[in-house]
Design a protein around this motif. Structure first.
Motif, mmCIF file in Angstrom:
data_model
loop_
_atom_site.group_PDB
_atom_site.id
_atom_site.type_symbol
_atom_site.label_atom_id
_atom_site.label_comp_id
_atom_site.label_asym_id
_atom_site.label_seq_id
_atom_site.Cartn_x
_atom_site.Cartn_y
_atom_site.Cartn_z
ATOM 1 N N GLY A 44 0.805 -1.212 0.000
ATOM 2 C CA GLY A 44 0.000 0.000 0.000
ATOM 3 C C GLY A 44 0.834 1.257 0.000
ATOM 4 O O GLY A 44 0.505 2.241 -0.677
ATOM 5 N N VAL A 45 1.922 1.258 0.766
ATOM 6 C CA VAL A 45 2.800 2.429 0.786
ATOM 7 C C VAL A 45 3.413 2.662 -0.592
ATOM 8 O O VAL A 45 3.486 3.804 -1.079
ATOM 9 N N PHE A 46 3.847 1.595 -1.242
ATOM 10 C CA PHE A 46 4.361 1.721 -2.606
ATOM 11 C C PHE A 46 3.332 2.395 -3.513
ATOM 12 O O PHE A 46 3.677 3.195 -4.388
ATOM 13 N N GLN A 47 2.057 2.061 -3.334
ATOM 14 C CA GLN A 47 1.001 2.619 -4.181
ATOM 15 C C GLN A 47 0.630 4.042 -3.773
ATOM 16 O O GLN A 47 0.531 4.950 -4.613
ATOM 17 N N LEU A 48 0.408 4.233 -2.485
ATOM 18 C CA LEU A 48 -0.131 5.502 -1.993
ATOM 19 C C LEU A 48 0.891 6.632 -2.004
ATOM 20 O O LEU A 48 0.540 7.785 -2.287
ATOM 21 N N ALA A 49 2.132 6.330 -1.670
ATOM 22 C CA ALA A 49 3.122 7.402 -1.502
ATOM 23 C C ALA A 49 3.328 8.219 -2.777
ATOM 24 O O ALA A 49 3.293 9.453 -2.725
ATOM 25 N N PRO A 50 3.533 7.616 -3.952
ATOM 26 C CA PRO A 50 3.725 8.456 -5.137
ATOM 27 C C PRO A 50 2.485 9.242 -5.547
ATOM 28 O O PRO A 50 2.587 10.369 -6.020
ATOM 29 N N ARG A 51 1.294 8.641 -5.372
ATOM 30 C CA ARG A 51 0.089 9.308 -5.876
ATOM 31 C C ARG A 51 -0.498 10.309 -4.882
ATOM 32 O O ARG A 51 -1.292 11.178 -5.279
ATOM 33 N N GLY A 90 7.254 -5.024 1.245
ATOM 34 C CA GLY A 90 6.153 -5.061 0.307
ATOM 35 C C GLY A 90 6.609 -5.129 -1.137
ATOM 36 O O GLY A 90 7.799 -5.258 -1.442
ATOM 37 N N HIS A 91 5.630 -5.010 -2.041
ATOM 38 C CA HIS A 91 5.853 -5.142 -3.482
ATOM 39 C C HIS A 91 5.151 -3.975 -4.179
ATOM 40 O O HIS A 91 4.001 -3.673 -3.876
ATOM 41 N N PRO A 92 5.794 -3.325 -5.158
ATOM 42 C CA PRO A 92 5.202 -2.142 -5.776
ATOM 43 C C PRO A 92 4.141 -2.434 -6.818
ATOM 44 O O PRO A 92 3.402 -1.530 -7.216
ATOM 45 N N ASN A 93 4.049 -3.683 -7.317
ATOM 46 C CA ASN A 93 3.182 -3.964 -8.446
ATOM 47 C C ASN A 93 3.492 -2.999 -9.594
ATOM 48 O O ASN A 93 4.646 -2.853 -9.941
ATOM 49 N N GLU A 94 2.482 -2.305 -10.148
ATOM 50 C CA GLU A 94 2.735 -1.504 -11.360
ATOM 51 C C GLU A 94 3.224 -0.083 -11.083
ATOM 52 O O GLU A 94 3.623 0.633 -11.999
ATOM 53 N N THR A 95 3.209 0.351 -9.839
ATOM 54 C CA THR A 95 3.471 1.760 -9.549
ATOM 55 C C THR A 95 4.917 2.152 -9.863
ATOM 56 O O THR A 95 5.827 1.320 -9.869
ATOM 57 N N GLN A 96 5.109 3.457 -10.114
ATOM 58 C CA GLN A 96 6.415 4.010 -10.456
ATOM 59 C C GLN A 96 6.783 5.110 -9.452
ATOM 60 O O GLN A 96 5.900 5.720 -8.845
ATOM 61 N N PRO A 97 8.085 5.432 -9.288
ATOM 62 C CA PRO A 97 8.510 6.362 -8.232
ATOM 63 C C PRO A 97 8.475 7.844 -8.604
ATOM 64 O O PRO A 97 8.845 8.672 -7.776
ATOM 65 N N ASP A 98 8.025 8.200 -9.806
ATOM 66 C CA ASP A 98 8.111 9.597 -10.262
ATOM 67 C C ASP A 98 7.557 10.597 -9.260
ATOM 68 O O ASP A 98 8.155 11.645 -9.000
ATOM 69 N N GLY A 99 6.386 10.310 -8.686
ATOM 70 C CA GLY A 99 5.722 11.252 -7.795
ATOM 71 C C GLY A 99 6.410 11.471 -6.467
ATOM 72 O O GLY A 99 5.997 12.339 -5.691
ATOM 73 N N LEU A 100 7.479 10.716 -6.181
ATOM 74 C CA LEU A 100 8.194 10.840 -4.906
ATOM 75 C C LEU A 100 9.204 11.980 -4.907
ATOM 76 O O LEU A 100 9.981 12.099 -3.963
ATOM 77 N N ARG A 101 9.182 12.834 -5.916
ATOM 78 C CA ARG A 101 10.204 13.872 -6.051
ATOM 79 C C ARG A 101 10.362 14.697 -4.766
ATOM 80 O O ARG A 101 11.473 15.042 -4.366
ATOM 81 N N TRP A 145 4.283 14.924 -11.447
ATOM 82 C CA TRP A 145 2.975 14.338 -11.164
ATOM 83 C C TRP A 145 2.659 13.285 -12.223
ATOM 84 O O TRP A 145 2.371 13.628 -13.374
ATOM 85 N N LEU A 146 2.745 12.025 -11.842
ATOM 86 C CA LEU A 146 2.414 10.919 -12.734
ATOM 87 C C LEU A 146 1.155 10.247 -12.215
ATOM 88 O O LEU A 146 1.137 9.741 -11.093
ATOM 89 N N GLN A 147 0.098 10.225 -13.025
ATOM 90 C CA GLN A 147 -1.151 9.593 -12.602
ATOM 91 C C GLN A 147 -1.007 8.075 -12.650
ATOM 92 O O GLN A 147 -0.544 7.507 -13.633
ATOM 93 N N ASP A 148 -1.420 7.421 -11.561
ATOM 94 C CA ASP A 148 -1.417 5.962 -11.489
ATOM 95 C C ASP A 148 -2.824 5.459 -11.817
ATOM 96 O O ASP A 148 -3.671 6.211 -12.300
ATOM 97 N N ASP A 149 -3.113 4.188 -11.503
ATOM 98 C CA ASP A 149 -4.429 3.654 -11.827
ATOM 99 C C ASP A 149 -5.520 4.253 -10.949
ATOM 100 O O ASP A 149 -6.683 4.310 -11.360
ATOM 101 N N VAL A 150 -5.202 4.682 -9.728
ATOM 102 C CA VAL A 150 -6.104 5.514 -8.935
ATOM 103 C C VAL A 150 -5.650 6.949 -9.140
ATOM 104 O O VAL A 150 -4.551 7.325 -8.737
ATOM 105 N N THR A 151 -6.477 7.739 -9.785
ATOM 106 C CA THR A 151 -6.063 9.074 -10.212
ATOM 107 C C THR A 151 -6.432 10.130 -9.171
ATOM 108 O O THR A 151 -7.275 9.916 -8.302
#
Length: 387
Positions: free
Chosen positions: A163-170, A183-194, A272-278
């Motif tokens: 969940g942290v992998f998903q929630l933190a960037p978005r 944990g595991h990030p699944n599809e999420t990417q780190p761009d939003g962690l700037r 700002w990179l939109q993930d599957d939850v926008t």
């Protein structure tokens, strides 16, 4: 309207807010007054939810457990939101994981909150209803001054780490730092962690789903992002050798690491990179909800009085900038360029209407704008000359 804001929407009803230009001191007073009005309207309901240890939003319920450590600082406690593991399985298993989570971490100072995910699926913390529930949970600690809005932290173990992998960037703009455990990030990417310091804690032998290998890959990704942007992507990755999924409490070092950081609600650069939850809003940028599309990437950079935006104009047709004197000098002209073309040059007035719009968009006392500017994502085309 975002479900987390239903609690406060009625606080902004009534006669149209005045739109006359305000001075900087008048704008600061307007921000304080607007926040005080909101608190007066929603405090009782918010504290009732917190007293019941159950947050409601969007038809979902988020029960939570709470522990408080240390003396409350003048600006409010730190808030550590700690997400439990478990995932796909019976409710009793996830209940056990939840009750265990509240015992894992003891900061020197702060409120530790362990919410119980509304469901029992593998993606406990991935789903769209989690964002407004956590927003409303945070708000409940802000309306009575319990928590410093710039010292809210996110962490989670196993499925909670997913969940942290998903929630933190978005939702990076809500937090001062975040830590992912096992944990595991699944599809999420780190761009939003700037602008969000981010740490990873992993057992070197935690090979299920290649968690250990992917943690190493994220270490390389974050290092590369930081090297290319030295003022951003603060991170720490710890992979313990000869350690499996359970790290025997060594991941507790994440809390003092996170506590070093305060959130900057007005960063000069945003990725700002939109993930599957926008999300329609990220820091001081906002797009229409129907233009918040997975995979779109907006970059904003402030240099003095100039703001440059890189926007995928084929998807995003307009962008709203919520501005503050913490970001630019609102007594002087502001230049805004979108995809290299100047689309605005002039003073953006501070108004009470902008204050109210910002607060309705994001009920966060440290992130209230005093000016707002909505612009097209593409400059108008020059008319073709007549033959």
């Amino acid at each position: 309207m975002h479900p987390a804001l239903l609690l406060v929407a009625f606080a902004l009803d009534g006669p149209a807010a005045p739109s006359r230009p305000l001075s900087e001191p008048e704008a600061a007073a307007a921000v304080r007054d607007a926040w005080d009005d909101l608190v007066a309207e929603c405090r009782a309901g918010s504290l009732k939810e917190r007293g019941a240890k159950a947050i409601q939003a969007g038809g979902e319920t988020l029960p939570f457990l709470e522990r408080t450590f240390g003396k409350k600082p003048k600006g409010g406690h730190a808030l550590f939101i700690s997400l439990h593991g478990g995932g796909g399985g019976p409710a009793a298993m996830n209940d056990g994981q939840w009750r265990n989570q509240i015992r894992l971490y003891e900061p020197q100072e702060g409120v530790v909150v362990a919410p119980r995910a509304p469901g029992n699926t593998w993606d406990l913390w991935h789903q769209a209803h989690i964002d407004p529930l956590l927003d409303r949970l945070i708000l409940s600690y802000l309306v009575d001054g319990t928590v410093d809005p710039n010292r809210v932290y996110l962490l989670g173990y196993s499925a909670g780490g997913d969940g942290v992998f998903q929630l933190a960037p978005r939702t990076a703009d809500r937090y001062a730092a975040a830590s992912m455990m096992a944990g595991h990030p699944n599809e999420t990417q780190p761009d939003g962690l700037r602008n969000l310091p981010f740490s990873i804690w992993m057992g070197g032998d935690d090979a299920a789903y290649d968690r250990n290998k992917i943690a190493g890959q994220w270490k390389e990704q974050l290092a590369a992002l930081h090297e290319a942007d030295p003022d951003g992507y603060e991170h720490k990755v710890v992979i313990y050798p000869n350690t499996g999924h359970w790290m025997n409490g060594r991941d507790r070092a994440a809390l003092p690491w996170m506590a070093r950081f305060d959130r900057d609600p007005w960063p000069k650069r945003i990725v700002w990179l939109q993930d599957d939850v926008t999300q329609p809003r990220f820091y001081w940028l906002e797009v229409p909800a129907d233009q918040a599309v997975k995979g779109t990437r907006i970059v904003a950079a402030v240099d003095g009085q100039r703001i440059d935006l890189t926007v995928p104009a084929d998807v995003v047709k307009e962008v709203t900038l919520y501005l503050s004197d913490a970001l630019v000098n609102l007594d002087r002209p502001v230049v805004v360029a979108v995809n290299g073309a100047v689309v605005h040059e002039g003073v953006v007035p501070r108004t009470r209407a902008a204050v109210d719009a910002s607060l309705a968009s994001r009920p966060d006392p440290a992130a209230v704008a005093s000016a707002a500017l909505t612009l097209p994502a593409s400059p108008p085309t020059e008319p073709e000359p007549a033959e």
